[in-house]
Design a protein around this motif. Structure first.
Motif, PDB file in Angstrom:
ATOM      1  N   TYR A  77      -7.088   0.737   9.117  1.00  0.00           N
ATOM      2  CA  TYR A  77      -6.588   1.087   7.789  1.00  0.00           C
ATOM      3  C   TYR A  77      -5.098   1.392   7.825  1.00  0.00           C
ATOM      4  CZ  TYR A  77      -5.994   3.395   3.320  1.00  0.00           C
ATOM      5  OH  TYR A  77      -5.542   3.735   2.068  1.00  0.00           O
ATOM      6  N   ASP A  78      -4.619   2.019   8.886  1.00  0.00           N
ATOM      7  CA  ASP A  78      -3.173   2.260   9.002  1.00  0.00           C
ATOM      8  C   ASP A  78      -2.401   0.949   8.999  1.00  0.00           C
ATOM      9  OD1 ASP A  78      -3.386   4.989   9.008  1.00  0.00           O
ATOM     10  OD2 ASP A  78      -3.335   5.191  11.187  1.00  0.00           O
ATOM     11  N   THR A  79      -2.913  -0.033   9.716  1.00  0.00           N
ATOM     12  CA  THR A  79      -2.266  -1.343   9.723  1.00  0.00           C
ATOM     13  C   THR A  79      -2.293  -1.968   8.333  1.00  0.00           C
ATOM     14  OG1 THR A  79      -2.862  -1.706  12.037  1.00  0.00           O
ATOM     15  CG2 THR A  79      -2.341  -3.657  10.727  1.00  0.00           C
ATOM     16  N   TYR A  80      -3.427  -1.875   7.661  1.00  0.00           N
ATOM     17  CA  TYR A  80      -3.550  -2.402   6.306  1.00  0.00           C
ATOM     18  C   TYR A  80      -2.584  -1.700   5.353  1.00  0.00           C
ATOM     19  CZ  TYR A  80      -5.542  -3.052   1.641  1.00  0.00           C
ATOM     20  OH  TYR A  80      -5.709  -3.319   0.298  1.00  0.00           O
ATOM     21  N   ASN A  81      -2.513  -0.379   5.462  1.00  0.00           N
ATOM     22  CA  ASN A  81      -1.715   0.411   4.528  1.00  0.00           C
ATOM     23  C   ASN A  81      -0.224   0.159   4.672  1.00  0.00           C
ATOM     24  OD1 ASN A  81      -1.546   2.312   2.417  1.00  0.00           O
ATOM     25  ND2 ASN A  81      -1.122   3.964   3.879  1.00  0.00           N
ATOM     26  N   TYR A  82       0.230  -0.021   5.929  1.00  0.00           N
ATOM     27  CA  TYR A  82       1.670  -0.165   6.175  1.00  0.00           C
ATOM     28  C   TYR A  82       2.054  -1.601   6.504  1.00  0.00           C
ATOM     29  CZ  TYR A  82       1.581   4.919   6.365  1.00  0.00           C
ATOM     30  OH  TYR A  82       1.417   6.253   6.065  1.00  0.00           O
ATOM     31  N   TRP A  83       1.175  -2.534   6.196  1.00  0.00           N
ATOM     32  CA  TRP A  83       1.472  -3.924   6.503  1.00  0.00           C
ATOM     33  C   TRP A  83       2.721  -4.408   5.765  1.00  0.00           C
ATOM     34  CZ3 TRP A  83       0.071  -7.155  10.128  1.00  0.00           C
ATOM     35  CH2 TRP A  83       0.299  -8.527   9.965  1.00  0.00           C
ATOM     36  N   THR A  85       5.409  -2.888   5.115  1.00  0.00           N
ATOM     37  CA  THR A  85       6.654  -2.368   5.665  1.00  0.00           C
ATOM     38  C   THR A  85       7.030  -3.046   6.991  1.00  0.00           C
ATOM     39  OG1 THR A  85       5.502  -0.607   6.876  1.00  0.00           O
ATOM     40  CG2 THR A  85       6.196  -0.138   4.613  1.00  0.00           C
ATOM     41  N   ARG A  86       6.169  -3.877   7.521  1.00  0.00           N
ATOM     42  CA  ARG A  86       6.452  -4.541   8.796  1.00  0.00           C
ATOM     43  C   ARG A  86       7.421  -5.701   8.580  1.00  0.00           C
ATOM     44  NH1 ARG A  86       2.582  -4.419  13.231  1.00  0.00           N
ATOM     45  NH2 ARG A  86       1.087  -2.715  12.921  1.00  0.00           N
ATOM     46  N   ALA A  87       8.243  -5.927   9.584  1.00  0.00           N
ATOM     47  CA  ALA A  87       9.137  -7.072   9.542  1.00  0.00           C
ATOM     48  C   ALA A  87       8.332  -8.353   9.764  1.00  0.00           C
ATOM     49  CB  ALA A  87      10.222  -6.936  10.603  1.00  0.00           C
ATOM     50  N   ALA A  88       8.897  -9.461   9.382  1.00  0.00           N
ATOM     51  CA  ALA A  88       8.208 -10.743   9.524  1.00  0.00           C
ATOM     52  C   ALA A  88       7.912 -11.045  10.988  1.00  0.00           C
ATOM     53  CB  ALA A  88       9.057 -11.860   8.907  1.00  0.00           C
ATOM     54  N   ALA A  89       8.824 -10.676  11.877  1.00  0.00           N
ATOM     55  CA  ALA A  89       8.608 -10.919  13.302  1.00  0.00           C
ATOM     56  C   ALA A  89       7.440 -10.092  13.828  1.00  0.00           C
ATOM     57  CB  ALA A  89       9.883 -10.599  14.090  1.00  0.00           C
ATOM     58  N   ASP A  90       7.333  -8.863  13.348  1.00  0.00           N
ATOM     59  CA  ASP A  90       6.219  -8.009  13.773  1.00  0.00           C
ATOM     60  C   ASP A  90       4.883  -8.558  13.280  1.00  0.00           C
ATOM     61  OD1 ASP A  90       7.939  -6.325  15.059  1.00  0.00           O
ATOM     62  OD2 ASP A  90       8.096  -4.910  13.392  1.00  0.00           O
ATOM     63  N   ARG A  91       4.872  -9.079  12.066  1.00  0.00           N
ATOM     64  CA  ARG A  91       3.636  -9.652  11.537  1.00  0.00           C
ATOM     65  C   ARG A  91       3.215 -10.876  12.351  1.00  0.00           C
ATOM     66  NH1 ARG A  91       4.583  -9.705   4.948  1.00  0.00           N
ATOM     67  NH2 ARG A  91       5.178  -7.498   4.722  1.00  0.00           N
ATOM     68  N   ALA A  92       4.196 -11.702  12.688  1.00  0.00           N
ATOM     69  CA  ALA A  92       3.878 -12.887  13.478  1.00  0.00           C
ATOM     70  C   ALA A  92       3.371 -12.499  14.866  1.00  0.00           C
ATOM     71  CB  ALA A  92       5.121 -13.777  13.597  1.00  0.00           C
ATOM     72  N   ALA A  93       3.968 -11.474  15.454  1.00  0.00           N
ATOM     73  CA  ALA A  93       3.526 -11.029  16.779  1.00  0.00           C
ATOM     74  C   ALA A  93       2.129 -10.415  16.716  1.00  0.00           C
ATOM     75  CB  ALA A  93       4.524 -10.007  17.337  1.00  0.00           C
ATOM     76  N   PHE A  94       1.833  -9.745  15.626  1.00  0.00           N
ATOM     77  CA  PHE A  94       0.502  -9.154  15.443  1.00  0.00           C
ATOM     78  C   PHE A  94      -0.574 -10.237  15.484  1.00  0.00           C
ATOM     79  CE2 PHE A  94      -3.098  -7.687  12.997  1.00  0.00           C
ATOM     80  CZ  PHE A  94      -3.230  -6.356  13.327  1.00  0.00           C
ATOM     81  N   ILE A 177     -11.426  -4.693   6.889  1.00  0.00           N
ATOM     82  CA  ILE A 177     -10.227  -4.001   6.392  1.00  0.00           C
ATOM     83  C   ILE A 177      -8.993  -4.872   6.584  1.00  0.00           C
ATOM     84  CG2 ILE A 177      -8.698  -2.021   6.787  1.00  0.00           C
ATOM     85  CD1 ILE A 177     -11.214  -0.411   7.544  1.00  0.00           C
ATOM     86  N   LEU A 178      -8.861  -5.471   7.766  1.00  0.00           N
ATOM     87  CA  LEU A 178      -7.694  -6.303   8.045  1.00  0.00           C
ATOM     88  C   LEU A 178      -7.708  -7.599   7.247  1.00  0.00           C
ATOM     89  CD1 LEU A 178      -7.450  -5.833  11.912  1.00  0.00           C
ATOM     90  CD2 LEU A 178      -6.014  -4.776  10.156  1.00  0.00           C
ATOM     91  N   ASP A 179      -8.888  -8.051   6.856  1.00  0.00           N
ATOM     92  CA  ASP A 179      -8.962  -9.253   6.021  1.00  0.00           C
ATOM     93  C   ASP A 179      -8.308  -9.039   4.668  1.00  0.00           C
ATOM     94  OD1 ASP A 179     -10.062 -11.172   7.623  1.00  0.00           O
ATOM     95  OD2 ASP A 179     -12.143 -10.661   7.149  1.00  0.00           O
TER      96      ASP A 179
END
Length: 301
Positions: A77-83, A85-94, A177-179
């Motif tokens: 849920y933390d990942t979902y909630n703050y998704w 605010t993540r940079a594009a590079a962080d999302r791609a790395a995730f 949740i992540l979906d």
């Protein structure tokens, strides 16, 4: 007048078969009747009745399940909630590094599983020793090793079912949740099924280790201390910096789970394989069962 003399008829020497059978064999439960020997299936059923008749059993398993699932769901849920605010590079790395699977069963949740199931497994035997009811058990069934083997079977089956329930529920909930952000994983993704199975089987491995320590130490405080030291503190004290330390570290169940749960296993100075981690699981289960069964032979109680 002649008197008629009557001669009494002698009793027959032959006895009816029904009378003979009743005289030769006492009915079950009658004085002098031999008690039937308890079958191993009967011992397993008796241990299952002991386990499910305790209210603390449901409390312990329920609290552990809620804690483990809550740790995993909270991370997702933390990942979902703050998704956002993540940079594009962080999302791609995730996505690229398969971090979604790490949320399915986190390190904190695994630590809770290790501690709780080790304690639950220990209580399966030291509970009887602390109350003295183990004397009654061994008086009823002198085959002590069979009793301990039945305990091990019940603990293994119950904790395995518990482990698959918790690991499966955690995977389904966290990925749902992540979906919501479109980054959830499916069970068919590489490493997903291995993660679920490894997380589920961590439960019986730790429970049987606690059972074995309880059978040897037989004291609540000493058993709990030893369980925490062996399953948690010892792996934390070992490192991959030296060969002997790395080998000892790889022999611990918690480190075996880490090896199996990592999608992209990092290169280390002393690498090891997933098959080696599965072997660690199997050796701990076998060694714990043997230690629990043999430790009660030829002891005072």
């Amino acid at each position: 007048m002649s008197a008629t003399s009557s001669t009494p008829t002698p009793m027959s020497d032959s006895v009816p078969a029904s009378v003979s059978a009743s005289a030769s064999y006492a009915p079950v439960g009658a004085p002098g009747a031999a008690e039937p020997r308890a079958r191993f299936h009967d011992l397993v059923v008796a241990e299952w009745i002991k386990l499910r008749s305790l209210r603390s059993t449901f409390v312990a398993y329920g609290a552990t399940a809620l804690a483990v699932i809550a740790f995993n769901a909270g991370t997702a849920y933390d990942t979902y909630n703050y998704w956002g605010t993540r940079a594009a590079a962080d999302r791609a790395a995730f996505i690229r590094e398969g971090v979604a699977l790490q949320h399915a069963f986190t390190v904190n949740a695994a630590m809770v599983m290790v501690l709780a199931l080790g304690a639950i497994g220990a209580l399966a035997v030291i509970g009887e020793y602390s109350t003295g009811t183990i004397r009654t058990t061994f008086a009823a069934v002198p085959a002590r090793r069979s009793v301990m083997a039945a305990k091990a079977v019940v603990v293994a089956v119950v904790t395995t079912a518990f482990g698959f329930f918790v690991a499966g529920a955690s995977f389904v909930l966290t990925q749902a949740i992540l979906d919501g952000r479109g980054v959830g994983a499916s069970i068919g993704d590489p490493g997903a099924l291995t993660l679920v199975v490894a997380s589920a089987l961590l439960s019986p491995v730790c429970a049987l280790a606690g059972l074995a320590l309880g059978a040897v130490i037989r004291q609540t405080a000493g058993t709990m201390t030893a369980t925490v030291a062996v399953l948690v503190l010892l792996p934390l004290a070992l490192t991959d910096g030296r060969h002997w330390s790395a080998v000892a570290d790889h022999a611990m169940p918690f480190q075996a789970w880490i090896r199996l749960s990592e999608v992209n296993h990092p290169q280390t100075a002393f690498p090891w394989t997933a098959s080696g981690a599965w072997t660690v699981y199997a050796v701990w289960v076998l060694a714990a069962a043997v230690l629990a069964v043999t430790s009660v032979h030829r002891r005072d109680q």
